[in-house]
Design a protein around this motif. Sequence first.
Motif, PDB file in Angstrom:
ATOM      1  N   HIS A  18     -25.825 -12.659  -7.888  1.00  0.00           N
ATOM      2  CA  HIS A  18     -25.738 -13.308  -9.199  1.00  0.00           C
ATOM      3  C   HIS A  18     -24.529 -14.239  -9.200  1.00  0.00           C
ATOM      4  O   HIS A  18     -23.394 -13.793  -9.334  1.00  0.00           O
ATOM      5  CB  HIS A  18     -25.588 -12.267 -10.305  1.00  0.00           C
ATOM      6  CG  HIS A  18     -25.373 -12.864 -11.661  1.00  0.00           C
ATOM      7  ND1 HIS A  18     -26.397 -13.432 -12.381  1.00  0.00           N
ATOM      8  CD2 HIS A  18     -24.257 -13.015 -12.417  1.00  0.00           C
ATOM      9  CE1 HIS A  18     -25.914 -13.900 -13.523  1.00  0.00           C
ATOM     10  NE2 HIS A  18     -24.620 -13.661 -13.559  1.00  0.00           N
ATOM     11  N   TRP A  19     -24.777 -15.530  -9.003  1.00  0.00           N
ATOM     12  CA  TRP A  19     -23.699 -16.507  -9.049  1.00  0.00           C
ATOM     13  C   TRP A  19     -23.543 -17.013 -10.478  1.00  0.00           C
ATOM     14  O   TRP A  19     -24.509 -17.025 -11.238  1.00  0.00           O
ATOM     15  CB  TRP A  19     -24.001 -17.698  -8.133  1.00  0.00           C
ATOM     16  CG  TRP A  19     -24.098 -17.353  -6.685  1.00  0.00           C
ATOM     17  CD1 TRP A  19     -25.246 -17.268  -5.944  1.00  0.00           C
ATOM     18  CD2 TRP A  19     -23.023 -17.034  -5.795  1.00  0.00           C
ATOM     19  NE1 TRP A  19     -24.944 -16.922  -4.643  1.00  0.00           N
ATOM     20  CE2 TRP A  19     -23.594 -16.777  -4.522  1.00  0.00           C
ATOM     21  CE3 TRP A  19     -21.643 -16.944  -5.947  1.00  0.00           C
ATOM     22  CZ2 TRP A  19     -22.833 -16.428  -3.417  1.00  0.00           C
ATOM     23  CZ3 TRP A  19     -20.887 -16.609  -4.830  1.00  0.00           C
ATOM     24  CH2 TRP A  19     -21.472 -16.350  -3.590  1.00  0.00           C
ATOM     25  N   PRO A  20     -22.358 -17.414 -10.850  1.00  0.00           N
ATOM     26  CA  PRO A  20     -22.198 -17.954 -12.212  1.00  0.00           C
ATOM     27  C   PRO A  20     -22.991 -19.244 -12.351  1.00  0.00           C
ATOM     28  O   PRO A  20     -23.193 -19.973 -11.377  1.00  0.00           O
ATOM     29  CB  PRO A  20     -20.686 -18.220 -12.308  1.00  0.00           C
ATOM     30  CG  PRO A  20     -20.217 -18.345 -10.895  1.00  0.00           C
ATOM     31  CD  PRO A  20     -21.103 -17.448 -10.073  1.00  0.00           C
ATOM     32  N   ASP A  21     -23.466 -19.474 -13.577  1.00  0.00           N
ATOM     33  CA  ASP A  21     -24.175 -20.729 -13.831  1.00  0.00           C
ATOM     34  C   ASP A  21     -23.264 -21.911 -13.519  1.00  0.00           C
ATOM     35  O   ASP A  21     -22.046 -21.858 -13.738  1.00  0.00           O
ATOM     36  CB  ASP A  21     -24.616 -20.801 -15.295  1.00  0.00           C
ATOM     37  CG  ASP A  21     -25.632 -19.725 -15.623  1.00  0.00           C
ATOM     38  OD1 ASP A  21     -26.319 -19.259 -14.678  1.00  0.00           O
ATOM     39  OD2 ASP A  21     -25.723 -19.332 -16.800  1.00  0.00           O
ATOM     40  N   THR A  22     -23.878 -22.958 -13.006  1.00  0.00           N
ATOM     41  CA  THR A  22     -23.092 -24.153 -12.701  1.00  0.00           C
ATOM     42  C   THR A  22     -22.858 -24.948 -13.984  1.00  0.00           C
ATOM     43  O   THR A  22     -23.812 -25.346 -14.651  1.00  0.00           O
ATOM     44  CB  THR A  22     -23.832 -25.037 -11.681  1.00  0.00           C
ATOM     45  OG1 THR A  22     -24.057 -24.270 -10.504  1.00  0.00           O
ATOM     46  CG2 THR A  22     -22.997 -26.256 -11.334  1.00  0.00           C
ATOM     47  N   VAL A  23     -21.614 -25.113 -14.308  1.00  0.00           N
ATOM     48  CA  VAL A  23     -21.267 -25.922 -15.481  1.00  0.00           C
ATOM     49  C   VAL A  23     -20.818 -27.295 -14.995  1.00  0.00           C
ATOM     50  O   VAL A  23     -20.372 -27.452 -13.857  1.00  0.00           O
ATOM     51  CB  VAL A  23     -20.124 -25.271 -16.292  1.00  0.00           C
ATOM     52  CG1 VAL A  23     -20.578 -23.944 -16.852  1.00  0.00           C
ATOM     53  CG2 VAL A  23     -18.879 -25.098 -15.438  1.00  0.00           C
ATOM     54  N   ASP A  24     -20.968 -28.271 -15.859  1.00  0.00           N
ATOM     55  CA  ASP A  24     -20.503 -29.613 -15.503  1.00  0.00           C
ATOM     56  C   ASP A  24     -18.989 -29.654 -15.696  1.00  0.00           C
ATOM     57  O   ASP A  24     -18.485 -29.536 -16.816  1.00  0.00           O
ATOM     58  CB  ASP A  24     -21.184 -30.657 -16.386  1.00  0.00           C
ATOM     59  CG  ASP A  24     -20.856 -32.072 -15.923  1.00  0.00           C
ATOM     60  OD1 ASP A  24     -20.153 -32.221 -14.902  1.00  0.00           O
ATOM     61  OD2 ASP A  24     -21.297 -33.018 -16.589  1.00  0.00           O
ATOM     62  N   LEU A  25     -18.289 -29.792 -14.605  1.00  0.00           N
ATOM     63  CA  LEU A  25     -16.823 -29.767 -14.665  1.00  0.00           C
ATOM     64  C   LEU A  25     -16.225 -31.124 -15.021  1.00  0.00           C
ATOM     65  O   LEU A  25     -15.038 -31.199 -15.337  1.00  0.00           O
ATOM     66  CB  LEU A  25     -16.257 -29.308 -13.317  1.00  0.00           C
ATOM     67  CG  LEU A  25     -16.538 -27.849 -12.947  1.00  0.00           C
ATOM     68  CD1 LEU A  25     -16.143 -27.589 -11.506  1.00  0.00           C
ATOM     69  CD2 LEU A  25     -15.784 -26.902 -13.878  1.00  0.00           C
TER      70      LEU A  25
ATOM     71  N   GLN B  33     -19.969 -29.453  -7.350  1.00  0.00           N
ATOM     72  CA  GLN B  33     -19.385 -28.466  -8.260  1.00  0.00           C
ATOM     73  C   GLN B  33     -20.058 -27.092  -8.136  1.00  0.00           C
ATOM     74  O   GLN B  33     -19.412 -26.067  -8.330  1.00  0.00           O
ATOM     75  CB  GLN B  33     -19.413 -28.955  -9.707  1.00  0.00           C
ATOM     76  CG  GLN B  33     -20.774 -29.270 -10.271  1.00  0.00           C
ATOM     77  CD  GLN B  33     -20.656 -29.995 -11.617  1.00  0.00           C
ATOM     78  OE1 GLN B  33     -19.559 -30.275 -12.100  1.00  0.00           O
ATOM     79  NE2 GLN B  33     -21.793 -30.293 -12.225  1.00  0.00           N
ATOM     80  N   GLN B  34     -21.330 -27.060  -7.782  1.00  0.00           N
ATOM     81  CA  GLN B  34     -21.974 -25.751  -7.669  1.00  0.00           C
ATOM     82  C   GLN B  34     -21.350 -24.925  -6.531  1.00  0.00           C
ATOM     83  O   GLN B  34     -20.955 -23.768  -6.735  1.00  0.00           O
ATOM     84  CB  GLN B  34     -23.475 -25.893  -7.424  1.00  0.00           C
ATOM     85  CG  GLN B  34     -24.163 -24.526  -7.340  1.00  0.00           C
ATOM     86  CD  GLN B  34     -25.622 -24.626  -6.923  1.00  0.00           C
ATOM     87  OE1 GLN B  34     -25.945 -25.115  -5.848  1.00  0.00           O
ATOM     88  NE2 GLN B  34     -26.499 -24.157  -7.799  1.00  0.00           N
ATOM     89  N   GLY B  49     -12.432 -17.616 -14.501  1.00  0.00           N
ATOM     90  CA  GLY B  49     -11.399 -17.917 -13.513  1.00  0.00           C
ATOM     91  C   GLY B  49     -11.895 -18.905 -12.473  1.00  0.00           C
ATOM     92  O   GLY B  49     -11.167 -19.799 -12.035  1.00  0.00           O
ATOM     93  N   ALA B  50     -13.161 -18.742 -12.083  1.00  0.00           N
ATOM     94  CA  ALA B  50     -13.728 -19.658 -11.084  1.00  0.00           C
ATOM     95  C   ALA B  50     -13.789 -21.077 -11.628  1.00  0.00           C
ATOM     96  O   ALA B  50     -13.508 -22.046 -10.913  1.00  0.00           O
ATOM     97  CB  ALA B  50     -15.118 -19.175 -10.683  1.00  0.00           C
ATOM     98  N   GLU B  51     -14.144 -21.215 -12.894  1.00  0.00           N
ATOM     99  CA  GLU B  51     -14.206 -22.560 -13.478  1.00  0.00           C
ATOM    100  C   GLU B  51     -12.814 -23.189 -13.535  1.00  0.00           C
ATOM    101  O   GLU B  51     -12.647 -24.379 -13.246  1.00  0.00           O
ATOM    102  CB  GLU B  51     -14.828 -22.494 -14.877  1.00  0.00           C
ATOM    103  CG  GLU B  51     -16.311 -22.152 -14.838  1.00  0.00           C
ATOM    104  CD  GLU B  51     -16.905 -21.998 -16.235  1.00  0.00           C
ATOM    105  OE1 GLU B  51     -16.179 -22.220 -17.230  1.00  0.00           O
ATOM    106  OE2 GLU B  51     -18.095 -21.639 -16.327  1.00  0.00           O
ATOM    107  N   ASP B  52     -11.828 -22.391 -13.895  1.00  0.00           N
ATOM    108  CA  ASP B  52     -10.461 -22.917 -13.943  1.00  0.00           C
ATOM    109  C   ASP B  52      -9.991 -23.354 -12.558  1.00  0.00           C
ATOM    110  O   ASP B  52      -9.369 -24.404 -12.389  1.00  0.00           O
ATOM    111  CB  ASP B  52      -9.503 -21.851 -14.494  1.00  0.00           C
ATOM    112  CG  ASP B  52      -9.735 -21.590 -15.976  1.00  0.00           C
ATOM    113  OD1 ASP B  52     -10.409 -22.414 -16.630  1.00  0.00           O
ATOM    114  OD2 ASP B  52      -9.263 -20.548 -16.467  1.00  0.00           O
TER     115      ASP B  52
END
Lengths: 251, 195
Positions: A18-25, B33-34, B49-52
Motif C-alpha cells: 500500500h503506497w501513499p496516493d501520489t499527490v501533485d507536489l 513525484q510518484q 512525512g514522505a510528502e514533506d
Amino acid sequence: MSALNVREILARTAEQVHWPDTVDLVPRLGALSTPLVTGSRRRRWVPAVVTVLVLVFSLLVISPQARQAVADLLGAGGIEIGFASDPVEPVAEDLGLGTLVSPTEAAAAVRFELSVLGSLGDPDEIYLSDLDRVDMVWKGGETLPAAVGTEIGLLYTQFEDTGEGGGLVKSLGEDSSVTEVAVLGSPGLWIADAPHIVFWEDAEGNRVEATTRLAGNVLIWESDGVTHRIETMLGLVETLGVAGSVRPAEG
Amino acid sequence: MSVEGRPLIEHELIKRTKSGDVAAFEELVRLHQQIALRVAYLVVGDRGGAEDVAQEAFLKAFRSIGRFEETRPFRPWLLRIVRNQALNSRRGAGRQERLSLRLANDLVSGGVAPSPESTVISRAEGERVLAALNRLPDRYRDVVSHRYLLGLSEAETATMLGIPPGTVKSRSARALTQLEQALAGMMDTPGGRAR
C-alpha cells in the motif's frame, strides 16, 4: 524454494504494498525563484571558503603544490587547503561530532562500508553527523597520548566523497607540513606540526558550517570513494601502523 | 517559456530548467513525484512525512540542477537527494530504521478479482515477506526494497545507495538467500504466520 521463487514472491509483494496516493507536489513548491546553481562545484564553493577564511584569518597563500597533491588524492576535489597567517586555536570542548550512536546504528546509517581500526580495539564512542559522516573516538591512555585539553587519543573520521558536492575544507597553520604517503596502497597525505580547522559543506552544497577539531596530526586518505581521516598525537610511523589495521566493520 | 503541454523528453526539460525555465522543472516534478514519494515513504514510513521530504528534495534538486551532468541519468540523481533528505528527516525524528510498509486492503492480481481464498494466501505471503525483510541487515534490506519493491534497476539502486553496482549484485544475492531461508522457516512454524 529457489532464489528465483523469492524474486517472484517479492514481485507479488510489491504489487500488494500500500503506497501513499501520489499527490501533485508542484503547488507545494511555491515560487521557484531561488537562483539556480550553475558552474562547477569548485568555482562555486571556493568563494564561500575564501569568505570564511577572510573573516577569520588573513589568507596568505594557497599552495599550488598542496592543492595539486590533494586534487590528485581526491579526484572529485573533496578537500581544499589554504594557509593562514594567524595561529589557529583548536577548540576541544565542543568537537561538533554529532549524535552518539552504537556501532550497529552507525553502520546502518551511512551509505558506505564502514571501517574500524582493528589494532585499537573497539572505539570508546561513535558519533554520526547529519552529513553522513562517522567519527570514532578512542580515549587517550599510556600508548595513545591525549590531545591537549581533551581526553581524546585518536579520532577516526569516515565520509563518502559523493561527487555531488560537499566535502572537507581545511585551513592549515603556516608551519604545517604536508607529506604524501601511501596507506594500504591508496594515496594519502600526512599533515603535521600545526593546528588546523575544518569546514564542512553539506551534500547539496547549500550550506557551509565550521567544525573545529583536535590539534593533532592528521593522516588522510581515500579508498573506494570513502575518505578516511585519522587525527592523533601519534607520529607518522605509528599512525600509518594504525591505519594499516583498517578493516570492514562487522554487521 | 512554458511547457505548453507538449511531450518533452527529460533531457530537454533538464536543459530548459538549467536555463531558468521553472515550468520545465515542474514538468520534471510531475514525471518523478510518484517514485520520489515512494522512496521517501520507504524511509520515513508515513504519508505526510514522505510528502514533506519529497517537497524539500525537489526544492534542493532545483537549486542544485546547475551541477547535474546531463550525460548521467536524472532519476537516480534525483532519488538520491530524496533518500538523503528522508534519512535526515528520520534521524531528526529519532525513528527506527525498518520498513513501515503495509499491504493494500484490496488485493488484485493480474487484473482479475482473486478468490477469497487466494486473497488470504497472498496476504499471508506478503506479510511474511515484509516481516522477513525487516529482519534482514539494513544494507541487505535497502538493496532488496529498492530493487524489488520500488522496481529500480541495479544501476539506479547503486547510485541511490552510493555503492558500486557489483555490491548491489552481491548484497542482493545474499539477501535473497537469507530471505529464502527466513520464509522457509516461517512456513515451518505453526500456521506459517508472520511474526
